[in-house]
Scaffold this motif. Structure first.
Motif, PDB file in Angstrom:
ATOM      1  N   GLY A 198       0.836  -1.204   0.000  1.00 60.49           N
ATOM      2  CA  GLY A 198       0.000   0.000   0.000  1.00 60.49           C
ATOM      3  C   GLY A 198       0.866   1.247   0.000  1.00 60.49           C
ATOM      4  N   TRP A 199       0.198   2.369  -0.155  1.00 60.31           N
ATOM      5  CA  TRP A 199       0.945   3.619  -0.268  1.00 60.31           C
ATOM      6  C   TRP A 199       1.599   4.010   1.047  1.00 60.31           C
ATOM      7  CZ3 TRP A 199       0.218   8.070   2.465  1.00 60.31           C
ATOM      8  CH2 TRP A 199      -0.963   8.181   3.193  1.00 60.31           C
ATOM      9  N   ALA A 200       0.986   3.684   2.190  1.00 61.81           N
ATOM     10  CA  ALA A 200       1.566   4.042   3.485  1.00 61.81           C
ATOM     11  C   ALA A 200       2.915   3.345   3.694  1.00 61.81           C
ATOM     12  CB  ALA A 200       0.604   3.674   4.613  1.00 61.81           C
ATOM     13  N   GLU A 201       2.955   2.067   3.371  1.00 65.15           N
ATOM     14  CA  GLU A 201       4.196   1.314   3.531  1.00 65.15           C
ATOM     15  C   GLU A 201       5.264   1.774   2.543  1.00 65.15           C
ATOM     16  OE1 GLU A 201       1.179   0.003   3.449  1.00 65.15           O
ATOM     17  OE2 GLU A 201       0.979  -0.846   5.453  1.00 65.15           O
ATOM     18  N   THR A 202       4.847   2.082   1.318  1.00 53.40           N
ATOM     19  CA  THR A 202       5.794   2.552   0.310  1.00 53.40           C
ATOM     20  C   THR A 202       6.394   3.901   0.709  1.00 53.40           C
ATOM     21  OG1 THR A 202       4.558   1.385  -1.396  1.00 53.40           O
ATOM     22  CG2 THR A 202       6.073   3.088  -2.134  1.00 53.40           C
ATOM     23  N   ALA A 203       5.553   4.811   1.167  1.00 54.98           N
ATOM     24  CA  ALA A 203       6.047   6.125   1.597  1.00 54.98           C
ATOM     25  C   ALA A 203       6.948   5.995   2.818  1.00 54.98           C
ATOM     26  CB  ALA A 203       4.872   7.049   1.890  1.00 54.98           C
ATOM     27  N   ALA A 204       6.575   5.135   3.759  1.00 56.10           N
ATOM     28  CA  ALA A 204       7.398   4.941   4.953  1.00 56.10           C
ATOM     29  C   ALA A 204       8.740   4.321   4.596  1.00 56.10           C
ATOM     30  CB  ALA A 204       6.658   4.068   5.962  1.00 56.10           C
ATOM     31  N   ALA A 205       8.755   3.423   3.638  1.00 50.56           N
ATOM     32  CA  ALA A 205      10.019   2.824   3.195  1.00 50.56           C
ATOM     33  C   ALA A 205      10.912   3.875   2.559  1.00 50.56           C
ATOM     34  CB  ALA A 205       9.745   1.679   2.224  1.00 50.56           C
ATOM     35  N   ALA A 206      10.324   4.776   1.792  1.00 48.20           N
ATOM     36  CA  ALA A 206      11.113   5.851   1.176  1.00 48.20           C
ATOM     37  C   ALA A 206      11.685   6.778   2.246  1.00 48.20           C
ATOM     38  CB  ALA A 206      10.244   6.632   0.198  1.00 48.20           C
ATOM     39  N   ILE A 207      10.891   7.107   3.250  1.00 45.31           N
ATOM     40  CA  ILE A 207      11.372   7.969   4.334  1.00 45.31           C
ATOM     41  C   ILE A 207      12.472   7.256   5.120  1.00 45.31           C
ATOM     42  CG2 ILE A 207      10.692   8.985   6.548  1.00 45.31           C
ATOM     43  CD1 ILE A 207       8.030   9.710   5.196  1.00 45.31           C
ATOM     44  N   ALA A 208      12.284   5.969   5.373  1.00 47.79           N
ATOM     45  CA  ALA A 208      13.311   5.208   6.087  1.00 47.79           C
ATOM     46  C   ALA A 208      14.600   5.123   5.274  1.00 47.79           C
ATOM     47  CB  ALA A 208      12.795   3.814   6.419  1.00 47.79           C
ATOM     48  N   ALA A 209      14.476   5.000   3.965  1.00 46.96           N
ATOM     49  CA  ALA A 209      15.670   4.964   3.116  1.00 46.96           C
ATOM     50  C   ALA A 209      16.422   6.290   3.181  1.00 46.96           C
ATOM     51  CB  ALA A 209      15.273   4.635   1.677  1.00 46.96           C
ATOM     52  N   LEU A 210      15.699   7.383   3.209  1.00 41.00           N
ATOM     53  CA  LEU A 210      16.349   8.690   3.354  1.00 41.00           C
ATOM     54  C   LEU A 210      16.988   8.828   4.732  1.00 41.00           C
ATOM     55  CD1 LEU A 210      13.764  11.056   1.635  1.00 41.00           C
ATOM     56  CD2 LEU A 210      16.032  10.417   0.811  1.00 41.00           C
ATOM     57  N   ALA A 211      16.310   8.333   5.759  1.00 43.51           N
ATOM     58  CA  ALA A 211      16.857   8.399   7.118  1.00 43.51           C
ATOM     59  C   ALA A 211      18.113   7.540   7.241  1.00 43.51           C
ATOM     60  CB  ALA A 211      15.801   7.954   8.122  1.00 43.51           C
ATOM     61  N   ALA A 212      18.193   6.478   6.455  1.00 43.73           N
ATOM     62  CA  ALA A 212      19.346   5.580   6.521  1.00 43.73           C
ATOM     63  C   ALA A 212      20.636   6.250   6.074  1.00 43.73           C
ATOM     64  CB  ALA A 212      19.088   4.334   5.673  1.00 43.73           C
ATOM     65  N   THR A 213      20.523   7.357   5.360  1.00 40.14           N
ATOM     66  CA  THR A 213      21.733   8.063   4.939  1.00 40.14           C
ATOM     67  C   THR A 213      22.352   8.865   6.078  1.00 40.14           C
ATOM     68  OG1 THR A 213      20.495  10.011   4.184  1.00 40.14           O
ATOM     69  CG2 THR A 213      20.884   8.239   2.573  1.00 40.14           C
ATOM     70  N   ARG A 214      21.590   9.108   7.148  1.00 33.72           N
ATOM     71  CA  ARG A 214      22.074   9.938   8.255  1.00 33.72           C
ATOM     72  C   ARG A 214      22.047   9.257   9.617  1.00 33.72           C
ATOM     73  NH1 ARG A 214      24.648  13.912   5.803  1.00 33.72           N
ATOM     74  NH2 ARG A 214      23.352  14.991   4.321  1.00 33.72           N
ATOM     75  N   LEU A 215      21.164   8.298   9.821  1.00 35.29           N
ATOM     76  CA  LEU A 215      20.954   7.719  11.155  1.00 35.29           C
ATOM     77  C   LEU A 215      21.504   6.309  11.259  1.00 35.29           C
ATOM     78  CD1 LEU A 215      17.232   8.792  11.738  1.00 35.29           C
ATOM     79  CD2 LEU A 215      19.284   9.902  12.609  1.00 35.29           C
ATOM     80  N   PRO A 216      21.777   5.866  12.483  1.00 35.91           N
ATOM     81  CA  PRO A 216      22.139   4.455  12.673  1.00 35.91           C
ATOM     82  C   PRO A 216      20.911   3.572  12.495  1.00 35.91           C
ATOM     83  CG  PRO A 216      22.071   5.590  14.779  1.00 35.91           C
ATOM     84  CD  PRO A 216      21.886   6.627  13.714  1.00 35.91           C
ATOM     85  N   LEU A 217      21.127   2.255  12.461  1.00 33.34           N
ATOM     86  CA  LEU A 217      20.059   1.306  12.148  1.00 33.34           C
ATOM     87  C   LEU A 217      18.858   1.440  13.077  1.00 33.34           C
ATOM     88  CD1 LEU A 217      19.051  -1.045  10.453  1.00 33.34           C
ATOM     89  CD2 LEU A 217      20.261  -2.575  11.992  1.00 33.34           C
ATOM     90  N   LEU A 218      19.084   1.566  14.380  1.00 35.19           N
ATOM     91  CA  LEU A 218      17.977   1.670  15.318  1.00 35.19           C
ATOM     92  C   LEU A 218      17.144   2.919  15.046  1.00 35.19           C
ATOM     93  CD1 LEU A 218      16.606   0.343  17.691  1.00 35.19           C
ATOM     94  CD2 LEU A 218      18.097   1.632  19.215  1.00 35.19           C
ATOM     95  N   GLY A 219      17.801   4.010  14.709  1.00 33.76           N
ATOM     96  CA  GLY A 219      17.078   5.233  14.370  1.00 33.76           C
ATOM     97  C   GLY A 219      16.266   5.077  13.093  1.00 33.76           C
ATOM     98  N   VAL A 220      16.807   4.378  12.117  1.00 29.63           N
ATOM     99  CA  VAL A 220      16.088   4.148  10.857  1.00 29.63           C
ATOM    100  C   VAL A 220      14.847   3.306  11.106  1.00 29.63           C
ATOM    101  CG1 VAL A 220      16.244   3.071   8.580  1.00 29.63           C
ATOM    102  CG2 VAL A 220      18.146   4.402   9.452  1.00 29.63           C
TER     103      VAL A 220
END
Length: 99
Positions: free
Chosen positions: A62-84
């Motif tokens: 669904g769109w909620a999971e897809t958008a959250a995955a995109a946000i998590a992917a962006l967060a992965a460039t700056r945060l450690p795994l637990l933060g992502v």
């Protein structure tokens, strides 16, 4: 409850083979002298497997999971795994509430 001996042997065989391949991989990995390029390729395997497991469910549910995955992917460039993981969970919950 009864256990079929054939199924029990199959389960035990699969467990032994799985354990043996993991132990063999750990034992052999320390003995290999890899070039920096080969080491970089080996270091890229775990994230590639993780993306291969997560991407189909993130894109197909669904769109909620897809958008959250995109946000998590962006967060992965700056945060450690637990933060992502935290960002991804909060994003999914927020998007599902909006829906």
């Amino acid at each position: 409850m009864s256990v079929d001996p054939i199924n029990l042997l199959a389960f035990l065989g699969m467990a032994i083979v799985t354990y043996a391949t993991r132990v063999a991989g750990l034992a052999l990995a320390g003995r290999l002298n890899l070039s920096p390029r080969a080491q970089a390729a080996f270091d890229a395997i775990p994230p590639a497997v993780l993306v291969a497991v997560i991407a189909p469910s993130a894109l197909a549910t669904g769109w909620a999971e897809t958008a959250a995955a995109a946000i998590a992917a962006l967060a992965a460039t700056r945060l450690p795994l637990l933060g992502v993981v935290a960002v991804g969970v909060v994003a999914v919950v927020a998007f599902r509430l909006v829906m």
